[in-house]
Structures are given as C-alpha cells and as structure tokens.
Scaffold this motif. Sequence first.
Motif, mmCIF file in Angstrom:
data_model
loop_
_atom_site.group_PDB
_atom_site.id
_atom_site.type_symbol
_atom_site.label_atom_id
_atom_site.label_comp_id
_atom_site.label_asym_id
_atom_site.label_seq_id
_atom_site.Cartn_x
_atom_site.Cartn_y
_atom_site.Cartn_z
ATOM 1 N N SER A 269 80.962 36.994 69.674
ATOM 2 C CA SER A 269 79.597 37.069 70.198
ATOM 3 C C SER A 269 79.417 36.087 71.350
ATOM 4 N N ARG A 270 79.924 34.870 71.184
ATOM 5 C CA ARG A 270 79.782 33.866 72.241
ATOM 6 C C ARG A 270 80.641 34.218 73.454
ATOM 7 N N ARG B 101 81.704 37.231 74.390
ATOM 8 C CA ARG B 101 81.165 38.414 75.045
ATOM 9 C C ARG B 101 79.872 38.087 75.783
ATOM 10 N N GLY B 102 79.034 37.253 75.176
ATOM 11 C CA GLY B 102 77.794 36.871 75.840
ATOM 12 C C GLY B 102 78.051 36.120 77.139
ATOM 13 N N THR C 98 79.365 38.547 79.804
ATOM 14 C CA THR C 98 78.288 39.362 80.374
ATOM 15 C C THR C 98 77.451 38.547 81.351
ATOM 16 N N ALA C 99 77.129 37.318 80.957
ATOM 17 C CA ALA C 99 76.295 36.477 81.821
ATOM 18 C C ALA C 99 77.003 36.149 83.132
ATOM 19 N N LEU D 232 73.341 41.464 76.459
ATOM 20 C CA LEU D 232 73.272 40.085 75.972
ATOM 21 C C LEU D 232 72.563 40.009 74.618
ATOM 22 N N THR E 266 74.956 41.299 71.855
ATOM 23 C CA THR E 266 75.976 40.339 71.424
ATOM 24 C C THR E 266 75.366 39.247 70.551
ATOM 25 N N GLY E 267 74.096 38.921 70.818
ATOM 26 C CA GLY E 267 73.453 37.868 70.041
ATOM 27 C C GLY E 267 73.108 38.280 68.620
ATOM 28 N N GLY F 28 76.709 46.106 73.372
ATOM 29 C CA GLY F 28 77.032 44.698 73.188
ATOM 30 C C GLY F 28 77.381 44.376 71.750
#
Length: 424
Positions: free
Chosen positions: A137-138, A140-141, A144-145, A263, A266-267, A317
């Motif tokens: 999750s971290r 991928r986030g 994406t950012a 985002l 993923t969160g 995500g």
Amino acid sequence: MPTGFGRLWTAQTVSSLGDGVMQAALPLLALTLTREPMALAVVTAAGTLPWLLLGVLGGALVDRWDRRRTMWIADMARAVLLAIPAAAAVLDVLSIPLLAAVAFLLGLGGLFFDTAATAYLPDLLRRDPALLERANSRLRGAQTAMSGFAGPPAGSALLALGRAVPLLTDAVSFMLSACFVRTLPAMPRPVPEARESLLRQTRAGASYVFRNRVLLGLALRPAVGNVAFLAVETVLALFAHDRLGIDTYGFGLLLTAEATGGLVGTGIASYLGRRLGTGTALTCTAAVEGLAIIGLAAAPNPYVAGLALAVCGAGMGATMVLGPSLRQAIVPAHFMGRVASTSRMLAMCAAPVGAFLGGWLATTYDVRTPLYAAAVLLLAMTAVTASMTSNRRVVAALRTAAPAGGPEHPAGKGCAQETAPELL
C-alpha cells in the motif's frame, strides 16, 4: 515494519519520481525530433518490449541471482545509460533510433529491478501477509504520487530548461535509488533447485502459475484488465472531447481524478482485506471497476465522468495492493521471480490487444462502444475469477505456504478453510 523497508520505500519513491519525469519528457523529446506518428509509437513501444520478449526468462535469472545486488546494479546501469542520450542532446545528435534503444534498455533494467524488488520484499517482511499488504500500500501510494502527480509536470518543466536536463534528473534518481538499495539488509539466496537449464526453469515458473488456481486468478485479473483499460484509454481523449466537451486542460483534470482515486484505493486496501477477506475484496474491487466504466460510458457531463474515473481508480489501486501482496505471501522464494514476471508478461501482452480493440470498436461503431465492451470484459472476468480467488482458496493457499506455527491472517474471515493446495 523492519527498518530496511523504509530504505526500500525511499529508493522506490525517488526512482518513481524519475520515472514520472521521463514519462512526460521522453515523448516530448521525441516530438522535438519528428512529427511522424509511427516514429513516436516506436519510442513508446520500445520500453514495453523487454517484458514481452524476455519477461519469464528475466524472472528465471532473478531467481538465480542475489535480489539486492540485482536491484542496485540495474539502477546504476540505467543511470549510466541515461548519460548517453544526455550527451547526445548537448551535442545536438539526438535521434529517434537512439531514443528507442534507450527506452528498450531502460525497460530491460526495469524488468530486472521490478522483478527483484517483488521477490526481495517477501523475504524482508518474513512473508507476513498483513505486513505485505501495508508495505505494498505504501509503495503503490508513493509510486502513484511520484509518477502520476509530481513527475510528469516536473518533466515538462525540466525539458524547458534543456533537452538533457530531464535525462540527467532521471539518472540522478537512479543513482540515489541504488545507494539506498545497497544499504538494505542481505537476504539468504533462494534454495537452489536441482541443476536444470535456464529454459527448463523458465517453463517450470510459467507452469507453476497456470497450474495453481489462486495464482492463475491473480494473473488473469491484470491481463483481462489491461485489455479493457487499454480499450478505454485508446479512445478516452476522443470520448472526452466529442461526448463531454472537455478541452485539453479539462482532460488533464479528468486523469488527475483517476489518479486521486488510485491513491484512495491503495490507502483502504488493507482495511478491505481485513473486513471482507482478501478473496472477497478482490472480487468486489474488480466488480467496482466494471461498474465504474459503465458509469463513465453513460456519463452526461464531465463531473460524473470524473467521479466514475475516480471510483475506477480506487478499485484499481486496491487491487494492485491486494493481488501482489497475496502472491508474495504464498509463492515459495525460489519461484518468486518467475511467478512475478510471468504475471507481468501476461498483462503486458494483453495491452496491445486492448488498444487495437478500442480503436476498432470506435471506428466500426461508436466512441462509447469500447467503454461498454471494456465494462463487459471486466465484469465477465470478475465472475470467472471469483471462485479462483475465493476466501476459501486464499486461506488454503496461505496455510499451505505458512511455516508451522506461522502467523494467522484474516484473509478469509468467516469462510471454510482447507489445507491442500489448489491446482487446476
């Protein structure tokens, strides 16, 4: 989370920023050299060819090599490689063939780095499913950012300073990433298999995916999904302009809405996995993607279209966190590289099919037709793979993979449990 994960996260975040810079700068660089669409397409396609030609073979090599060393060498090689087009830009001898060759070699380096990183992470986190979901999750986030929000605008701005500037910026990002990777803790190399040829090991890796129901279901999702999403992407700009009356600036905002949804997805992925069970969560996110595409096709205005794309991005995500995390938790270390690269290759091979399908449907019928066709594909895939990655099968796969006395994980909360591996 082990302290080493922070360094891995930093390395991939820095590298993702460089990738985002090049994502915008590379096609714009090509555009300064030619206006021929086919020449531009060659540069774009060159970066995907390594996955199509050498994907599974690269995975077999990664399963033979030290993963940490593979990652930092791939980063350093890409940093050195980028110095060549940068020098060519300064000397004003940059060309389309050179850009295509660089794109291909960057893609090859990405193949080895991404496969090695995917195989290294489960060892770093002791194959704990909950930690893997948090970690992915971290990662991928951040990806994406950096590559979706920060990188592309930075790439366009840097190109205005000079054609070599974005190339050198990406080179620095690779060098920094390599430095962080070299500080990661060393992991034991996978237990070597009996002495077999590389080709035989490659076939064994592909066979491992196709014979296991859970892994096959996880591989089919991005493969069929890429057909659907590339069909949409091919006509999205035309659909936005002709049907929704969106200009160039508005189209950028539309894509930003999708990235924002990604985002969010993923969160909340780990929460969905705990609440619904990983299998059910994967089925729900896939269904949400299909329904969101229907909403996009039927959207009467840009605001509804943006909301539909945001919902679709959230589903994508979450899927991109839950699927890889489950794969990393259940695949033995000595197969991890080959399984990851086989799944990625299937997804990459499906992308051109989707692009052709979208263009053909829009030309033959209507610009909305590819969107409805994509939704049907996604919902059909959801129905087919729902039983393959059910909570019951996920729990069985996790229990088979976990060492005796290993940690339990609520991947199949409330479902019947099995202990035998699931094979076709």
